[in-house]
Structures are given as C-alpha cells and as structure tokens.
Design a protein around this motif. Structure first.
Motif, mmCIF file in Angstrom:
data_model
loop_
_atom_site.group_PDB
_atom_site.id
_atom_site.type_symbol
_atom_site.label_atom_id
_atom_site.label_comp_id
_atom_site.label_asym_id
_atom_site.label_seq_id
_atom_site.Cartn_x
_atom_site.Cartn_y
_atom_site.Cartn_z
ATOM 1 N N ARG A 153 0.827 -1.214 0.000
ATOM 2 C CA ARG A 153 0.000 0.000 0.000
ATOM 3 C C ARG A 153 0.860 1.263 0.000
ATOM 4 N N VAL A 154 1.813 1.338 0.933
ATOM 5 C CA VAL A 154 2.601 2.560 1.086
ATOM 6 C C VAL A 154 3.540 2.764 -0.097
ATOM 7 N N SER A 155 4.134 1.691 -0.610
ATOM 8 C CA SER A 155 5.033 1.816 -1.763
ATOM 9 C C SER A 155 4.281 2.323 -2.984
ATOM 10 N N ASN A 156 3.037 1.863 -3.152
ATOM 11 C CA ASN A 156 2.209 2.373 -4.246
ATOM 12 C C ASN A 156 1.890 3.846 -4.043
ATOM 13 N N ARG A 157 1.549 4.219 -2.818
ATOM 14 C CA ARG A 157 1.239 5.632 -2.561
ATOM 15 C C ARG A 157 2.452 6.526 -2.751
ATOM 16 N N LEU A 158 3.637 5.994 -2.457
ATOM 17 C CA LEU A 158 4.867 6.778 -2.623
ATOM 18 C C LEU A 158 5.306 6.876 -4.084
ATOM 19 N N GLY A 159 4.602 6.182 -4.962
ATOM 20 C CA GLY A 159 4.953 6.248 -6.376
ATOM 21 C C GLY A 159 6.168 5.419 -6.730
ATOM 22 N N LEU A 160 6.418 4.367 -5.952
ATOM 23 C CA LEU A 160 7.572 3.497 -6.202
ATOM 24 C C LEU A 160 7.155 2.117 -6.670
ATOM 25 N N ALA A 161 5.860 1.906 -6.768
ATOM 26 C CA ALA A 161 5.297 0.676 -7.315
ATOM 27 C C ALA A 161 3.937 1.030 -7.888
ATOM 28 N N GLU A 162 3.437 0.138 -8.708
ATOM 29 C CA GLU A 162 2.140 0.393 -9.348
ATOM 30 C C GLU A 162 1.449 -0.941 -9.598
ATOM 31 N N SER A 163 1.116 -1.627 -8.502
ATOM 32 C CA SER A 163 0.477 -2.931 -8.633
ATOM 33 C C SER A 163 -0.208 -3.320 -7.329
ATOM 34 N N ASN A 164 -1.305 -4.074 -7.444
ATOM 35 C CA ASN A 164 -1.958 -4.650 -6.271
ATOM 36 C C ASN A 164 -1.489 -6.075 -6.014
ATOM 37 N N ASP A 165 -0.633 -6.599 -6.890
ATOM 38 C CA ASP A 165 -0.120 -7.951 -6.740
ATOM 39 C C ASP A 165 1.189 -7.917 -5.951
ATOM 40 N N PRO A 166 1.310 -8.667 -4.852
ATOM 41 C CA PRO A 166 2.522 -8.616 -4.022
ATOM 42 C C PRO A 166 3.799 -8.976 -4.767
ATOM 43 N N THR A 167 3.747 -10.008 -5.606
ATOM 44 C CA THR A 167 4.958 -10.426 -6.322
ATOM 45 C C THR A 167 5.381 -9.367 -7.338
ATOM 46 N N GLU A 168 4.419 -8.826 -8.062
ATOM 47 C CA GLU A 168 4.738 -7.775 -9.027
ATOM 48 C C GLU A 168 5.263 -6.531 -8.314
ATOM 49 N N THR A 169 4.673 -6.217 -7.159
ATOM 50 C CA THR A 169 5.153 -5.090 -6.370
ATOM 51 C C THR A 169 6.592 -5.319 -5.933
ATOM 52 N N GLU A 170 6.902 -6.544 -5.506
ATOM 53 C CA GLU A 170 8.272 -6.872 -5.111
ATOM 54 C C GLU A 170 9.252 -6.613 -6.251
ATOM 55 N N TYR A 171 8.917 -7.097 -7.443
ATOM 56 C CA TYR A 171 9.808 -6.920 -8.589
ATOM 57 C C TYR A 171 9.951 -5.449 -8.967
ATOM 58 N N GLN A 172 8.869 -4.685 -8.848
ATOM 59 C CA GLN A 172 8.950 -3.255 -9.144
ATOM 60 C C GLN A 172 9.845 -2.541 -8.133
ATOM 61 N N LEU A 173 9.721 -2.913 -6.856
ATOM 62 C CA LEU A 173 10.559 -2.305 -5.824
ATOM 63 C C LEU A 173 12.017 -2.704 -5.986
ATOM 64 N N ASN A 174 12.260 -3.912 -6.504
ATOM 65 C CA ASN A 174 13.636 -4.302 -6.793
ATOM 66 C C ASN A 174 14.287 -3.327 -7.772
ATOM 67 N N ASP A 175 13.457 -2.757 -8.642
ATOM 68 C CA ASP A 175 13.971 -1.828 -9.652
ATOM 69 C C ASP A 175 14.014 -0.393 -9.144
ATOM 70 N N THR A 176 13.064 -0.013 -8.269
ATOM 71 C CA THR A 176 12.971 1.394 -7.868
ATOM 72 C C THR A 176 13.720 1.722 -6.575
ATOM 73 N N VAL A 177 13.952 0.709 -5.730
ATOM 74 C CA VAL A 177 14.638 0.932 -4.455
ATOM 75 C C VAL A 177 16.047 0.361 -4.522
ATOM 76 N N PRO A 178 17.081 1.153 -4.243
ATOM 77 C CA PRO A 178 18.455 0.638 -4.252
ATOM 78 C C PRO A 178 18.601 -0.579 -3.340
ATOM 79 N N GLU A 179 19.378 -1.558 -3.781
ATOM 80 C CA GLU A 179 19.486 -2.835 -3.075
ATOM 81 C C GLU A 179 19.959 -2.678 -1.630
ATOM 82 N N GLU A 180 20.762 -1.676 -1.373
ATOM 83 C CA GLU A 180 21.280 -1.471 -0.018
ATOM 84 C C GLU A 180 20.166 -1.187 0.997
ATOM 85 N N TYR A 181 18.972 -0.820 0.503
ATOM 86 C CA TYR A 181 17.857 -0.487 1.385
ATOM 87 C C TYR A 181 16.827 -1.609 1.513
#
Length: 245
Positions: A153-181
């Motif tokens: 929910r929060v990652s979508n609101r922050l504009g760092l993901a765009e999906s209601n599917d947990p797995t798709e959200t994970e993959y999107q965050l892998n791309d938008t959030v630096p790995e160190e975080y």
C-alpha cells in the motif's frame, strides 16, 4: 502510482531522502517484529502471522516454542492439538497443517537447516515469497524485499510501485529501491504504514515524508488503495488462505 515523467535518477534521489528520514525516525537497524531464537522459529512465526497481528503471534509463540522445542516435536505433533495451540491466530487448520509438514520437510530434505535460497524456501509447505524473503533478509542477511499489505500500500502511494499484486510489487521495488535499502524497506515501511500511512485514515499532514509523496492530499489515490485493500480482504475470505505467504 508511478510519478509521470520522473527520471530514474530523480526517483533514486527521492528514495535516498525517504530512507534518510525513515532511518532518522525509526533507527538504522531494522527491528524484528516477530520474536524468535532461531531460523525455524522465525519461519513458523511468519507463517502464523498471515492475517494476524504480530502482537498476537508473539503471545502464541511464547508458549508454543516452549511446548515444541525442536523441529521433530512439530513434525510429530498431534494435528488437532497443534490447531488448538495456534487457534487464536486464525486460519489455524491450514497453518497447523503447513507448520507440521514444513517441519517434516526441513528434517527430511534439509537436515534440519532452514535453506538460504528463495527457490528452496518457497518449496516448503505454506512458504511464499513474503516469508522466504523475510528469512533471507533477517536470518541470512541477504538483500531481499518483503511485501506485505503495508509495504504494498505505502510503496504504491509513494509512487515506487504500481500494482496490487505482491509479487509484481516486489519486482517493481527491486527496480525502484536501491538494493542497499531492501531489508530496511520492509520494516520501515511497515512502521510508516502502521503509524501514519494507514489504509482507512492516513495522516498525510503529520507524515514526515509527505513532501516526497505524490499521493499526499490526493484523495482519489488514497481511495483507490483503500478499495484495493477491501477487495483483497473480500477475496481472501472466500479463498480461505490458499495463497502462500
């Protein structure tokens, strides 16, 4: 909702600032919400946490791990008795069955050691990517993003993901959030979701990252994420917890 026209460089700068503020507010060391003394205890506690609060799980496991002191005890447990032991966590039929089978698999297939790869972890009964990534991050210190309802929910609101599917959200965050975080993203965003960015009534005015959030003050976006959460709860009630966590 991704921010239209935001470059990858600008997005990364925004993530750095978000994480800087999250670290300052919640601490740079990620907390562990589920109490445990070893890898299999965290694994079973996470299975129990599906559709249940961490506080409730911790109350249950405080007694549970004293009664069942090792994997063999869980593997040999009477199923009806185990169900009764974990009943207050909800969906106890499936959870008890999965924990018992998972304990048996860990003994027979992995010599009693919780595996350290997502492929092996998700081959265990009741273990999905959420649980597997939690083990990778908090037990093996491997960078992994855990997507629960707050993170999604929060990652979508922050504009760092765009999906209601947990797995798709994970993959999107892998791309938008630096790995160190990745490891801290889970715990920090859960904390933010519980304290400020709640599903039903987000405190946008009080939130310390509101100037970095494209959803702040935009009711149509907040309503959309709330509607998605309501729809998923309705579906989960019908499917009876079939999805691995």
């Amino acid at each position: 909702m991704f921010i239209k026209g935001e470059s990858k460089e600008k997005r990364t700068e925004r993530v750095h600032e978000i994480m800087k503020r999250l670290d300052a507010h919640y601490g740079a060391e990620p907390p562990i919400f589920l109490k445990h003394n070893n890898a299999w205890q965290l694994l079973f506690a996470t299975i129990l946490s599906a559709q249940c609060t961490d506080e409730r799980v911790n109350k249950v496991t405080e007694k549970l791990f004293k009664k069942y002191t090792d994997l063999m005890a869980f593997a040999n447990a009477d199923l009806l008795e185990l169900e009764e032991d974990i009943k207050s966590t909800g969906f106890y039929h499936n959870k008890a069955k999965n924990i018992k089978a998972c304990a048996r698999d860990l003994i027979e297939r992995f010599q009693g050691v919780v595996p350290d790869s997502i492929e092996e972890l998700t081959s265990l009964p009741g273990v999905g990517r959420k649980t597997g990534n939690l083990i990778l991050g908090h037990i093996y210190d491997k960078n992994a993003i855990v997507v629960d309802t707050h993170v999604k929910r929060v990652s979508n609101r922050l504009g760092l993901a765009e999906s209601n599917d947990p797995t798709e959200t994970e993959y999107q965050l892998n791309d938008t959030v630096p790995e160190e975080y990745w490891i801290r993203w889970n715990t920090h965003i859960i904390s933010l979701g519980r304290s400020y960015c709640k599903s039903a009534s987000p405190d946008c005015d009080g939130c310390f990252v509101n100037d970095l959030c494209p959803s702040c003050g935009r009711e149509e976006i907040l309503q959309a994420t709330r509607a998605g959460a309501t729809d998923r709860k309705s579906k989960s009630g019908k499917t009876g917890m079939k999805r691995k966590m």
